[in-house]
Design an enzyme around this catalytic site. Structure first.
Site, short mmCIF file in Angstrom:
data_model
loop_
_atom_site.label_atom_id
_atom_site.label_comp_id
_atom_site.label_asym_id
_atom_site.label_seq_id
_atom_site.Cartn_x
_atom_site.Cartn_y
_atom_site.Cartn_z
N LYS A 112 -10.22 2.32 -2.34
CA LYS A 112 -10.40 1.78 -0.98
C LYS A 112 -11.74 2.23 -0.40
O LYS A 112 -12.04 3.42 -0.34
CB LYS A 112 -9.24 2.25 -0.10
CG LYS A 112 -9.20 1.65 1.29
CD LYS A 112 -7.90 2.10 1.96
CE LYS A 112 -7.74 1.51 3.35
NZ LYS A 112 -6.45 1.91 3.97
N CYS A 154 -5.80 -2.80 2.37
CA CYS A 154 -5.52 -2.69 3.80
C CYS A 154 -6.75 -2.81 4.72
O CYS A 154 -7.18 -3.91 5.01
CB CYS A 154 -4.75 -1.42 4.08
SG CYS A 154 -3.87 -1.47 5.67
N GLU A 193 0.83 -1.21 0.00
CA GLU A 193 0.00 0.00 0.00
C GLU A 193 0.87 1.26 0.00
O GLU A 193 1.83 1.37 0.76
CB GLU A 193 -0.91 0.00 1.23
CG GLU A 193 -1.88 1.17 1.26
CD GLU A 193 -2.74 1.19 2.52
OE1 GLU A 193 -3.78 1.88 2.49
OE2 GLU A 193 -2.38 0.53 3.51
#
Length: 291
Positions: A113, A150, A40
């Protein structure tokens, strides 16, 4: 499929970070990789330890400089890349975005995300607008890649929706580590919970999971906390949650792992979770809480 993992420690030197990532990609290619996954926000430091408007200068458009640069690498080496970038969509509107680069250097697709944390040393809501593209796999020459990022790792709904949309792999670029003041027992509980959650995604979806985390220590620029020691521990799990590979915690690591996609079909035949789902009874999942 041969999948390359590049687990690296970053600095504030963007050029050096690029060079380190490319060196890892080239090593993966030498070892036969078809697909390489980077961690990331791999172009720089994990800047979310503080809230600073100056950091928005690091955001870039997609397509943009990083996709052009790594697109050239993908085309040269004839492989698929998964990048993780700070996307500038419009002034004051940015995303934490994973980009999949095809073998010819073109952008195969992207994922913004969806789950954005806001915790001490992880002030991501200040920088990132939640994703608006849903949970859709990216079609590539290697198949459908279910790319998440994540904090999405902690949400079974995200993994399930990717699987229901035909993802053949679940891929998680990551930046997570220890807060320095936590006791050792708590640090280990957190790391183990992170691993268990993703192995669970592999099991109940019958899919391989690839998690690529950063390693190394990054100080808190404000001095408010003791900084983050990223715990590395990148890994690949098979469709029954079995380990196919585990990276060390505190070292940079480049590794190519072979995943047999036929095992997805084999495992789903003996554990037919999709067949037995009670889709008629899950309506309450759309509620925040069942009061």
């Amino acid at each position: 499929m041969n999948i390359g993992l590049v687990q690296q420690a970053n600095t504030g030197d963007r050029t050096a970070n690029f060079e380190k990532s490319v060196a890892g990609i080239r090593k993966c290619k030498e070892e036969g990789a078809d697909l390489v996954v980077l961690q990331e926000l791999h172009t720089g430091l994990y800047f979310c330890q503080t809230e600073s408007v100056d950091v928005f200068d690091q955001a870039e458009p997609i397509p943009g400089p990083s996709t052009e640069y790594f697109g050239g690498v993908a085309q040269e080496l004839d492989l698929v890349l998964v990048l993780s970038l700070f996307e500038s969509r419009a002034p004051g509107l940015c995303h934490n975005t994973a980009v999949v680069i095809e073998r010819d250097g073109s952008i195969a697709g992207r994922y913004r995300k969806m789950h954005i944390p806001d915790d001490p040393a992880y002030y991501e809501k200040f920088y990132f607008t939640p994703g608006d593209m849903g949970f859709k796999p990216v079609q590539t020459s290697l198949g459908k890649l279910g790319v998440l990022v994540c904090w999405d790792q902690w949400y079974p709904e995200a993994a399930r929706l990717m699987a229901l949309a035909g993802a053949e792999l679940l891929i998680y670029p990551t930046a997570i580590g220890y807060e320095s003041t936590d006791p050792e027992e708590e640090k280990e509980r957190q790391r183990e919970a992170w691993i268990i959650s993703q192995r669970g995604h592999a099991v109940y979806n019958g899919l391989p999971v690839i998690a690529v985390n950063r390693t190394g220590f990054e100080p808190d620029p404000s001095g408010t906390t003791g900084g983050i020691t990223f715990w590395g521990s990148s890994f690949v799990a098979g469709p029954q949650g079995e380990y196919l590979y585990r990276s060390p915690r505190d070292e940079e690591d480049v590794k190519v792992v072979t995943v047999d996609r036929q095992r997805t079909a084999d495992v789903r035949r003996i554990w037919p979770f999709f067949r037995d789902r009670r889709i008629d009874a899950y309506g309450d999942l759309l509620k925040r809480y069942i009061d």
